[in-house]
Design a protein around this motif. Sequence first.
Motif, PDB file in Angstrom:
ATOM      1  N   HIS A 267       0.837  -1.203   0.000  1.00  0.00           N
ATOM      2  CA  HIS A 267       0.000   0.000   0.000  1.00  0.00           C
ATOM      3  C   HIS A 267       0.869   1.250   0.000  1.00  0.00           C
ATOM      4  N   PHE A 268       1.913   1.255   0.818  1.00  0.00           N
ATOM      5  CA  PHE A 268       2.800   2.408   0.901  1.00  0.00           C
ATOM      6  C   PHE A 268       3.501   2.646  -0.438  1.00  0.00           C
ATOM      7  N   LEU A 269       4.033   1.589  -1.031  1.00  0.00           N
ATOM      8  CA  LEU A 269       4.766   1.739  -2.291  1.00  0.00           C
ATOM      9  C   LEU A 269       3.868   2.201  -3.428  1.00  0.00           C
ATOM     10  N   ILE A 270       2.615   1.854  -3.369  1.00  0.00           N
ATOM     11  CA  ILE A 270       1.672   2.265  -4.416  1.00  0.00           C
ATOM     12  C   ILE A 270       1.181   3.699  -4.195  1.00  0.00           C
ATOM     13  N   HIS A 271       0.894   4.045  -2.957  1.00  0.00           N
ATOM     14  CA  HIS A 271       0.256   5.326  -2.678  1.00  0.00           C
ATOM     15  C   HIS A 271       1.194   6.426  -2.204  1.00  0.00           C
ATOM     16  N   ASP A 272       2.407   6.094  -1.860  1.00  0.00           N
ATOM     17  CA  ASP A 272       3.395   7.084  -1.411  1.00  0.00           C
ATOM     18  C   ASP A 272       4.679   6.902  -2.204  1.00  0.00           C
ATOM     19  N   GLN A 273       4.550   6.973  -3.513  1.00  0.00           N
ATOM     20  CA  GLN A 273       5.662   6.657  -4.409  1.00  0.00           C
ATOM     21  C   GLN A 273       6.904   7.502  -4.151  1.00  0.00           C
ATOM     22  N   ALA A 274       6.724   8.754  -3.848  1.00  0.00           N
ATOM     23  CA  ALA A 274       7.875   9.639  -3.654  1.00  0.00           C
ATOM     24  C   ALA A 274       8.738   9.194  -2.475  1.00  0.00           C
TER      25      ALA A 274
END
Length: 113
Positions: free
Chosen positions: A61-68
């Motif tokens: 979820h983090f890698l998808i939604h907080d790409q930066a």
Amino acid sequence: MPEQLVLLLELLLEEAELSVSSLRTIKRTYDLQKQDAEVRHRWCELVVKHKYAQAYGDVEHFLIHDQAMGVYLYGELMVQEDSRQQALARHCLSLVQNEMDQSARRVVEEMVL
């Protein structure tokens, strides 16, 4: 406070081992998925470091939604020499590579591919 949670999670990252029970309790007690990106990033670092497979969905979820903020996590997933974590990194990259900033994508691709 988010700052306090970041500090707590950073201190926990210094621990050589944490039990599954401890990680589960931390996640539940602080409702980490509802915290800000800084807190969730530290949580994901803990998940990766301790190979807490039950929370790999949080990392995804983090890698998808907080790409930066996720570039560092891709590297952490790859250096663990854990095939499941490496597969998770590749899977997440495949889901977001067309949306990623071009320079960030190049960096991640070099780590993951």
